[in-house]
Write a protein that holds these residues in place. Sequence first.
Motif, PDB file in Angstrom:
ATOM      1  N   LEU A 132     100.894  70.241  19.867  1.00 22.29           N
ATOM      2  CA  LEU A 132     100.672  70.624  18.275  1.00 22.29           C
ATOM      3  C   LEU A 132     100.736  71.783  18.209  1.00 22.29           C
ATOM      4  N   THR A 133     100.608  72.224  17.296  1.00 26.34           N
ATOM      5  CA  THR A 133     100.364  73.880  16.464  1.00 26.34           C
ATOM      6  C   THR A 133      98.953  73.399  16.191  1.00 26.34           C
ATOM      7  N   GLN A 134      98.151  74.450  15.297  1.00 24.76           N
ATOM      8  CA  GLN A 134      97.650  74.030  14.231  1.00 24.76           C
ATOM      9  C   GLN A 134      97.689  72.912  13.534  1.00 24.76           C
ATOM     10  N   GLY A 135      98.497  74.005  12.677  1.00 24.94           N
ATOM     11  CA  GLY A 135      99.199  73.070  11.686  1.00 24.94           C
ATOM     12  C   GLY A 135      99.291  71.609  11.789  1.00 24.94           C
ATOM     13  N   THR A 139      97.432  67.715  10.338  1.00 28.19           N
ATOM     14  CA  THR A 139      98.421  67.008   9.392  1.00 28.19           C
ATOM     15  C   THR A 139      98.018  66.094  10.331  1.00 28.19           C
ATOM     16  N   TRP A 140      97.749  65.347  12.085  1.00 28.66           N
ATOM     17  CA  TRP A 140      97.746  64.363  12.224  1.00 28.66           C
ATOM     18  C   TRP A 140      96.986  63.881  12.458  1.00 28.66           C
ATOM     19  N   SER A 141      95.760  64.521  12.358  1.00 24.38           N
ATOM     20  CA  SER A 141      94.287  64.421  12.076  1.00 24.38           C
ATOM     21  C   SER A 141      93.723  63.527  10.662  1.00 24.38           C
ATOM     22  N   ARG A 142      94.964  64.529  10.010  1.00 25.39           N
ATOM     23  CA  ARG A 142      94.418  63.918   8.504  1.00 25.39           C
ATOM     24  C   ARG A 142      95.397  61.950   8.598  1.00 25.39           C
TER      25      ARG A 142
END
Length: 290
Positions: A132-135, A139-142
């Motif tokens: 995953l890119t940083q962004g 998003t995934w973590s959120r």
Amino acid sequence: MPELPEAETIARGLRAPVEGGTITGVSVLHADLVEMGPAALVRGITGAIIEAVGRRGKNVVLRLEGGDHLVVNLGMSGRLLWRPAHDPSPPPSHPGVVFRLRPAAQTPNPRAAPEGELVYHDPRRFGRIRLLTQGAYRTWSRSLGPEPLSRGFTARRLALELARSRTPLRSWLLDQGKVAGVGNIYASEACHVARLHPALPASEVDAAGARRLHRAIRRVLAEAVEGGGTTLRDYRTAQGWEGAYQHSLRVYGREGEPCPRCGRPVRRIVFSNRSAFYCPRCQPELPNDG
DNA sequence: AGTGTATCCTGCAGGC
DNA sequence: TGCCTGCAGGATACAC
């Protein structure tokens, strides 16, 4: 698998050998394990330096230089095994993806430094690896709930969230969007410590029950991390060792054995197609029962 | 919204 | 010994 304590133990065991190392090559033996496809993975990480090894919920996360994140979900039977170069022990039986690494520690002649391997091993292949890119990582973590061992996970927040759902407590705890990292073993264990029936609707957990549950989740997970995780069958640490917490389980897998608190036989019930273990006396059906 | 069911897979234990 | 069935720490999609 691997729930939070197992992922945490694996991440801790990978830090010393892996952090600062460079990925020099990747072999994908089972393409279905790699979300974006083998070619994109190889292209995306070959040559990258691993800056940090961490964990989010049940996932082991390798943060790469440049901000990409390699997220490993171990499914039911996944292992992440560190194999130093020239390791004489037999190779893993079900390698899925092999990352070759040049370690951080520079010898006088870096080219002579032996490479080690980080092997993703997974007989059932329910696990997934994604880059995953940083962004995309943020998003995934959120999309996941709070880390139960972090300060952001409070009894108050837990009580507020529980009140919003009538789903059975065990199901609520398994929802990674509610609390990140609790799986079927620790859900049963936490319910027992909190003296709450696993099938109790979440919204029927009263304020005192929510405080007990908050403490119970943190206690059980922290104890299991200290024990190096629970090995029922497949789980191993990054060094290939078994965990020890299976010896400390209060109710999970102990149908018919005495409740460690009151001695009554532990019961097993099945709902949502999964077993839950509980003590019928310590965890009555209704909050004000017994 | 929540629940049951099925799906992805392999390995192992237990019954016969 | 071998065959068959059921079950397993996860996550997701689907119908109802």
